[in-house]
Structure formats: structure tokens, C-alpha cells
Design a protein around this motif. Sequence first.
Motif, PDB file in Angstrom:
ATOM      1  N   GLN A 126     -13.944  -8.698  10.968  1.00  0.00           N
ATOM      2  CA  GLN A 126     -13.053  -7.534  10.991  1.00  0.00           C
ATOM      3  C   GLN A 126     -12.138  -7.570   9.779  1.00  0.00           C
ATOM      4  N   ARG A 127     -11.760  -6.399   9.298  1.00  0.00           N
ATOM      5  CA  ARG A 127     -10.773  -6.284   8.232  1.00  0.00           C
ATOM      6  C   ARG A 127      -9.852  -5.111   8.560  1.00  0.00           C
ATOM      7  N   LYS A 128      -8.551  -5.342   8.344  1.00  0.00           N
ATOM      8  CA  LYS A 128      -7.575  -4.302   8.642  1.00  0.00           C
ATOM      9  C   LYS A 128      -6.462  -4.348   7.615  1.00  0.00           C
ATOM     10  N   ALA A 129      -6.126  -3.177   7.036  1.00  0.00           N
ATOM     11  CA  ALA A 129      -5.048  -3.103   6.050  1.00  0.00           C
ATOM     12  C   ALA A 129      -3.737  -3.530   6.699  1.00  0.00           C
ATOM     13  N   LEU A 130      -2.958  -4.338   5.983  1.00  0.00           N
ATOM     14  CA  LEU A 130      -1.697  -4.822   6.540  1.00  0.00           C
ATOM     15  C   LEU A 130      -0.626  -3.733   6.544  1.00  0.00           C
ATOM     16  N   GLY A 131      -0.694  -2.818   5.592  1.00  0.00           N
ATOM     17  CA  GLY A 131       0.273  -1.730   5.563  1.00  0.00           C
ATOM     18  C   GLY A 131       1.661  -2.154   5.154  1.00  0.00           C
ATOM     19  N   GLN A 132       1.762  -3.276   4.448  1.00  0.00           N
ATOM     20  CA  GLN A 132       3.047  -3.719   3.928  1.00  0.00           C
ATOM     21  C   GLN A 132       2.830  -4.331   2.559  1.00  0.00           C
ATOM     22  N   GLY A 133       3.874  -4.358   1.744  1.00  0.00           N
ATOM     23  CA  GLY A 133       3.710  -4.840   0.383  1.00  0.00           C
ATOM     24  C   GLY A 133       3.066  -3.776  -0.484  1.00  0.00           C
ATOM     25  N   VAL A 134       2.766  -4.155  -1.720  1.00  0.00           N
ATOM     26  CA  VAL A 134       2.232  -3.175  -2.672  1.00  0.00           C
ATOM     27  C   VAL A 134       0.856  -3.579  -3.197  1.00  0.00           C
ATOM     28  N   THR A 135       0.259  -4.616  -2.623  1.00  0.00           N
ATOM     29  CA  THR A 135      -1.020  -5.106  -3.144  1.00  0.00           C
ATOM     30  C   THR A 135      -2.214  -4.657  -2.310  1.00  0.00           C
ATOM     31  N   ASN A 136      -1.985  -3.785  -1.290  1.00  0.00           N
ATOM     32  CA  ASN A 136      -3.077  -3.293  -0.444  1.00  0.00           C
ATOM     33  C   ASN A 136      -3.897  -4.437   0.148  1.00  0.00           C
ATOM     34  N   SER A 137      -3.209  -5.443   0.633  1.00  0.00           N
ATOM     35  CA  SER A 137      -3.904  -6.594   1.191  1.00  0.00           C
ATOM     36  C   SER A 137      -4.365  -6.323   2.611  1.00  0.00           C
ATOM     37  N   GLU A 138      -5.248  -7.203   3.087  1.00  0.00           N
ATOM     38  CA  GLU A 138      -5.841  -7.024   4.403  1.00  0.00           C
ATOM     39  C   GLU A 138      -5.722  -8.298   5.234  1.00  0.00           C
ATOM     40  N   LYS A 139      -5.718  -8.096   6.534  1.00  0.00           N
ATOM     41  CA  LYS A 139      -5.842  -9.204   7.470  1.00  0.00           C
ATOM     42  C   LYS A 139      -7.249  -9.147   8.042  1.00  0.00           C
ATOM     43  N   ALA A 140      -7.947 -10.281   8.010  1.00  0.00           N
ATOM     44  CA  ALA A 140      -9.339 -10.311   8.440  1.00  0.00           C
ATOM     45  C   ALA A 140      -9.553 -11.370   9.502  1.00  0.00           C
ATOM     46  N   VAL A 141     -10.602 -11.183  10.282  1.00  0.00           N
ATOM     47  CA  VAL A 141     -11.045 -12.178  11.254  1.00  0.00           C
ATOM     48  C   VAL A 141     -12.379 -12.724  10.760  1.00  0.00           C
TER      49      VAL A 141
ATOM     50  N   ALA B   2      -7.562 -14.532   8.309  1.00  0.00           N
ATOM     51  CA  ALA B   2      -7.350 -14.804   6.890  1.00  0.00           C
ATOM     52  C   ALA B   2      -6.664 -13.607   6.250  1.00  0.00           C
ATOM     53  N   HIS B   3      -6.023 -13.860   5.126  1.00  0.00           N
ATOM     54  CA  HIS B   3      -5.356 -12.834   4.327  1.00  0.00           C
ATOM     55  C   HIS B   3      -6.221 -12.576   3.099  1.00  0.00           C
ATOM     56  N   ILE B   4      -6.551 -11.326   2.836  1.00  0.00           N
ATOM     57  CA  ILE B   4      -7.429 -10.986   1.718  1.00  0.00           C
ATOM     58  C   ILE B   4      -6.666 -10.134   0.711  1.00  0.00           C
ATOM     59  N   GLN B   5      -6.672 -10.560  -0.539  1.00  0.00           N
ATOM     60  CA  GLN B   5      -6.048  -9.809  -1.633  1.00  0.00           C
ATOM     61  C   GLN B   5      -7.028  -9.719  -2.795  1.00  0.00           C
ATOM     62  N   SER B   6      -7.262  -8.502  -3.256  1.00  0.00           N
ATOM     63  CA  SER B   6      -8.210  -8.286  -4.357  1.00  0.00           C
ATOM     64  C   SER B   6      -7.547  -7.656  -5.575  1.00  0.00           C
ATOM     65  N   ILE B   7      -6.246  -7.447  -5.524  1.00  0.00           N
ATOM     66  CA  ILE B   7      -5.571  -6.803  -6.649  1.00  0.00           C
ATOM     67  C   ILE B   7      -5.722  -7.630  -7.926  1.00  0.00           C
ATOM     68  N   ASP B   8      -5.967  -6.941  -9.034  1.00  0.00           N
ATOM     69  CA  ASP B   8      -6.092  -7.618 -10.323  1.00  0.00           C
ATOM     70  C   ASP B   8      -5.729  -6.606 -11.418  1.00  0.00           C
ATOM     71  N   VAL B   9      -4.416  -6.462 -11.624  1.00  0.00           N
ATOM     72  CA  VAL B   9      -3.879  -5.431 -12.509  1.00  0.00           C
ATOM     73  C   VAL B   9      -3.173  -6.078 -13.689  1.00  0.00           C
ATOM     74  N   GLN B  10      -3.353  -5.496 -14.869  1.00  0.00           N
ATOM     75  CA  GLN B  10      -2.657  -5.961 -16.065  1.00  0.00           C
ATOM     76  C   GLN B  10      -2.200  -4.747 -16.862  1.00  0.00           C
ATOM     77  N   ASN B  11      -0.897  -4.703 -17.176  1.00  0.00           N
ATOM     78  CA  ASN B  11      -0.322  -3.596 -17.935  1.00  0.00           C
ATOM     79  C   ASN B  11       0.558  -4.140 -19.055  1.00  0.00           C
TER      80      ASN B  11
END
Length: 278
Positions: free
Chosen positions: A48-63, A73-82
Motif C-alpha cells: 500500500q502507498r498513501k500520500a502523507l499530506g504534510q510537508g512539501v516533498t510529496n512523501s508517502e507512507k507505505a506498507v 516505511a516512508h517513501i520520498q522521491s523528490i530530487d530538485v535542484q535550482n
Amino acid sequence: MLSNKLRYLSPVLLLAAASWQFALGEEPPAHHSRTEMEQFLLNAQVLQRKALGQGVTNSEKAVLSDGKLQHEAHIQSIDVQNNSFTSARGTELNFKDSYKFNIAAYRLDKILELNMIPVSVVRKVGGKTSAVTWWVDDKMFDDVDRKKQGIDPPDQDGWNKQMYVVRVFDQLIYNTDRNLGNLVIDKQWRMWMIDHTRAFRLQTKLQNEKNLVMCDRKLLASLRKLDQETLDEQLVPFLTKGEVKALLTRRDLIVKFFDNAVKEKGEGAVLYDLPPRP
């Protein structure tokens, strides 16, 4: 899990209630080695994966499940460079916000033997290369909720000593996004540092020297031992060579700061011994 009502009790009653629940049949989580957790996170099926809805990295909580163990588990895929990024804290040049830094922070935690950052590995989830991080076992609350509920640590001295480690670590990695929501407390009142996607900057000065108050003796000894070869081997490609070099420069400043503080104030006023974590 503790009920919402129990969360508003005093620390003594809160801990007593937790102990009572264990006595009534709620077992503490099984202990797994870091290697076991790493292998689980790398290989277990994502159920399962579900958006956490907090923070600014659009992370997910997964089973996740490997057929024997099921864990979150906590899943983060953000990879931004400016070139620049402006927030309430001001404008930052060469801005990066990356899942890679979560893995680098965990690996650095292992090198320093802190055991204060949850296991984090790199793997693809939903077609995206991500940091997949062990969800903290037996979480009571984060430090935001603790303060909202007016709960004080039962051992203030032990709490302060953990916080001093957090402060040293954040200066070492130049963490620009440490907030109370990124400090998780478990039922043993152990502090866990999470979410390091905005760290490991190229700055060669300390972010805020005033945050350096005291230092655990073992941590200071481990800082002295850090070397380019080990960090390149363990942290690259999650960090660039330049980020590793900047980290080592900040390490030198931290060690120098505490060496000078010991000379000025005496070892007993600066250094302490934090009991090792299991």
C-alpha cells in the motif's frame, strides 16, 4: 497503540500506561538489526502507498511485506535542484531538495555510530528512484505534538544530551530544514532524526555556531576519525565530491570549537557520555 486520551496524561502516567498495555498483551516491536531492516526495505513487496499530506516533498507512507514481516516505511522521491530558492527563511543559492540526502544522512549516522536516524535505502517505487525509510517503531509523537500536549521528558538531562547530538549533527550536515516535526520520539523517549532532504550544503562555515553547546565524547572521537576515503566510499553517489569536502571542512570547525571550549571551560562542562543505543 496508546489512545488519544492517554496522550494527554503526564509523562509518568503516560509511561505507566504504556507499560500496562504491554502487560495486558501488547508486545513491543521485535528487534531487527540494521542489516535486516535494509534487506527488508530493499526487497519487500510494497502493498500500500498513501500520500502523507504534510510537508512539501510529496512523501508517502507505505506498507511493505516480505511474507513473514509486515512493516511501514516512508517513501520520498523528490530530487530538485535550482539556482536559487526563496522561502520564509530567505533566498538560498544552489538549492537542492533530494531523497539522496536521506540515504546519505543514514549512512553518516552509521559511520558515527549514533543510531539516531532510521534505516534508509535507495530503490525504485512506482517507477521512481526513492529513499525508502524504516518507519520508526513504537512512535509516541513528534516534537510538535509533544509540545502541543504539554508533555515534558521524564529525564530532562538525558533529553538534553540527545538534543545536543542533534545540534552537532545538523551543523555537520548543514541541515537547513530541521524542525520539530522532523524529530520523532518513541516510547523509550529515544529521539529519532528524520527527513534530511535539504541538507549537505556546499557551505564551508557552520550554519549557527551558537547551537553547539555540549558534545558526546564518543561522537567527538568519531568526528575526528572521519576521512575522505571512507566518506567517498559510503556517501558517494548520494553526495557529490564537493558536498563531501564541505562536510569535512565543517567537521574541522566543529572539532576545533569543542577543543577550544574544553580548554576554556574544562572537559566536564563541555563533554558527556551518552549511553549507547541497542
